[in-house]
Enzyme design. Structure first.
Site, PDB file in Angstrom:
ATOM      1  N   LYS A  61       0.845  -1.194   0.000  1.00 31.32           N
ATOM      2  CA  LYS A  61       0.000   0.000   0.000  1.00 31.32           C
ATOM      3  C   LYS A  61       0.880   1.243   0.000  1.00 31.32           C
ATOM      4  O   LYS A  61       1.659   1.473   0.927  1.00 31.32           O
ATOM      5  CB  LYS A  61      -0.907   0.006   1.233  1.00 31.32           C
ATOM      6  CG  LYS A  61      -1.892   1.177   1.259  1.00 31.32           C
ATOM      7  CD  LYS A  61      -2.834   1.067   2.447  1.00 31.32           C
ATOM      8  CE  LYS A  61      -3.809   2.231   2.493  1.00 31.32           C
ATOM      9  NZ  LYS A  61      -4.741   2.127   3.640  1.00 31.32           N
ATOM     10  N   ASP A  96     -16.558  -0.340  -0.640  1.00 34.70           N
ATOM     11  CA  ASP A  96     -15.250  -0.752  -1.183  1.00 34.70           C
ATOM     12  C   ASP A  96     -14.244  -1.030  -0.077  1.00 34.70           C
ATOM     13  O   ASP A  96     -13.132  -1.505  -0.365  1.00 34.70           O
ATOM     14  CB  ASP A  96     -14.708   0.302  -2.149  1.00 34.70           C
ATOM     15  CG  ASP A  96     -14.564   1.672  -1.509  1.00 34.70           C
ATOM     16  OD1 ASP A  96     -15.603   2.266  -1.160  1.00 34.70           O
ATOM     17  OD2 ASP A  96     -13.430   2.149  -1.343  1.00 34.70           O
ATOM     18  N   ASN A  97     -14.616  -0.752   1.174  1.00 29.90           N
ATOM     19  CA  ASN A  97     -13.742  -1.050   2.316  1.00 29.90           C
ATOM     20  C   ASN A  97     -14.276  -2.212   3.150  1.00 29.90           C
ATOM     21  O   ASN A  97     -13.857  -2.397   4.292  1.00 29.90           O
ATOM     22  CB  ASN A  97     -13.593   0.179   3.216  1.00 29.90           C
ATOM     23  CG  ASN A  97     -12.830   1.299   2.546  1.00 29.90           C
ATOM     24  OD1 ASN A  97     -12.061   1.066   1.614  1.00 29.90           O
ATOM     25  ND2 ASN A  97     -13.037   2.520   2.990  1.00 29.90           N
TER      26      ASN A  97
END
EC number: 2.7.7.-
Length: 508
Positions: free
Chosen positions: A122, A261-262
């Protein structure tokens, strides 16, 4: 060339890491194959020995130059198949369209003690899904995610893990210029609710089916024989999501950005952006400064989790076959959440039996806590010191009121606490609770140490000056959240006055 060792002691070169990537075997529409973008002069910040053990790595090797280069994205092992995945999602309740891994690159997966674990970098640079972003993460947010991932795991809460953090002197502009960093996250899968929403929104039933079949075959093989595997998938994900959020509520954790989306398709806590652990209890507390409407407040988390499952159901509807079958799967959410939170709260209060009026006892407790804004973590830890009174041991039936002082003094109106404590004592005596035994049990589920914002901020500020010792010390404390740790007592202290000015937002 340097040859580190695995946790089992055998030599391994970074280029010999036995990486695989099952997600890369999906059709090209699901991802973009690309290389990470290097950062100048990368350096080691911190590593988690517990996370490393999950994939058979010796944490000492992660500080070596070749591993630092690999987990920064400057070097890609030959067996890696780096990629960024596409997905869509609802953000703050509004359809956002295509999103995707805008700064995260999946390096591959390693076999582990609990099955294969994907390694995702990330902050590894721009991808086709970066939109207006720079594809980077900063040291501040990377340290927060690293520490919280491992803290949550130690608390027994389903979560992605964090293997290592590396940094670079390259400046990244957010509200100001900050140092770039990369955190290597681990999970069996990073597939999200939004991964399914993406294909549903584009009316791509074949891609939707391929993704669902991949998830079932890889992570839920027991569902493949169900009469309707896609309904069974929705039901299991709904159950896991309800249980995960019950765990959040029980420790006072607030996610901050519960967008679809999390949300992990495996029921894991995913994407630690703005988050927080409740301190002065306020059921309406909003940990994300960006969340001006309070959609993701502590009190709203269970309802939002349910809403997100509905969004997933809508995405899977073409596969499930009927609205009724989808609704039947979703009907599991409320009872699953209720039973799990009741189970967790009984454990936190040292109760060993279930009674019809437990909900009223819990509600009265949270009302008291809210009225006085008592510290969430300290209250439950100190609650174990309350004495019910053990007549068999010669103690008075009402317990020793003097023992209540550490608890009573947390409340503005002591009489209200006294009334609730009398009710709680009666409940304990009804099941013949033994004080000493109950305290031991409560201390095993009520943490003394959580990742308070100010603790993370102290570690971050030192790290920004290239002193990473506090990150390591804080990690060591958080890995044992239920232990007394007398030499680390200050890590359990209430936040100092300056901490009231700390804010966390979606900027990272």
């Amino acid at each position: 060339m340097f040859s580190p060792t695995t946790a089992t002691g055998s030599a391994i070169n970074v280029d010999d890491l036995p990486l695989d990537n099952s997600f890369a075997e999906l059709p090209p529409a699901f991802h973009t194959r690309l290389m990470p973008t290097p950062l100048p002069a990368p350096y080691f910040v911190a590593a988690s020995a517990r996370a490393a053990a999950l994939v058979g790595l010796d944490p000492a090797m992660l500080a070596q130059d070749d591993f630092v280069a690999t987990f920064t994205g400057n070097h890609v092992p030959p067996r890696a198949k780096p990629l960024a995945a596409v997905y869509s999602g609802h953000q703050f309740g509004v359809w956002a369209g295509q999103l995707g891994d805008g700064r995260a690159i999946l390096l591959g997966q390693l076999a582990g003690t609990q099955g294969p674990m994907e390694l995702q970098l990330k902050g590894a640079g721009k991808t086709p899904y970066s939109r207006m972003g720079d594809g980077r993460a900063v040291l501040r947010s990377s340290i927060r995610e690293f520490l919280c991932s491992e803290a949550m795991a130690a608390l027994g809460i389903p979560t992605t893990r964090a293997l290592v953090v590396t940094g670079s002197g390259q400046g990244i502009f957010r509200e100001t210029v900050e140092s770039a960093a990369v955190v290597t996250r681990m999970a069996p899968s990073f597939v999200r609710f939004g991964s399914f929403e993406h294909w549903s929104s584009r009316d791509k039933p074949e891609e939707l089916r391929i993704l669902a079949d991949y998830v079932i075959a890889t992570f839920y093989p027991e569902l493949s024989g169900a009469p309707n595997p896609y309904q069974a998938l929705l039901q299991e994900v709904t159950r896991r999501t309800a249980h995960m959020i019950a765990h959040w509520q029980a420790v006072g954790f607030m996610h901050g950005v519960m967008n679809t989306d999390n949300m992990s398709i495996l029921g894991l806590t995913l994407d630690y952006g703005p988050f927080g652990f409740m301190e002065a209890f306020d059921a309406q507390h909003i940990c994300n400064h960006t969340d001006q409407q309070g959609r993701y407040s502590y009190a709203n988390q269970p309802e939002v989790g349910h809403w997100n499952c509905y969004a997933l159901a809508q995405a899977l509807l073409a596969l499930i076959g009927s609205v009724e079958e989808a609704q039947d799967a979703l009907a599991l959410y409320q009872p699953a959440f209720a039973s799990k939170i009741d189970e967790l709260l009984r454990a936190k209060l040292g109760l060993t039996t279930a009674q019809e009026d437990d909900a009223q006892l819990f509600d009265a407790m949270f009302t008291l806590m809210n009225d006085s804004h008592v510290d969430f973590t300290q209250f439950f830890r100190k609650l174990g010191t309350l004495q019910a009174g053990d007549p068999a041991a010669g103690a008075p039936a009402a317990g020793d009121p003097a023992q209540d002082s550490p608890l009573r003094d947390m409340f503005y109106v002591r009489e209200d606490f006294n009334a609730w404590a009398a009710r709680y004592r009666a409940r304990l005596r009804a099941e013949a609770s033994v004080d000493a035994q109950r305290k031991l049990a409560m201390d095993r589920v009520n943490p003394k140490y959580v990742l308070r914002n100010y603790l993370a901020q102290v570690a971050i500020e030192k790290a920004q000056n290239k002193d990473f010792s506090e990150v390591a010390r804080l990690l060591a404390v958080l890995e044992h959240p239920f232990d007394e740790q007398p030499h680390n007592e200050h890590y359990a202290a209430l936040p100092p006055d300056w901490a009231s000015h700390l804010e966390v937002s979606c900027s990272s």
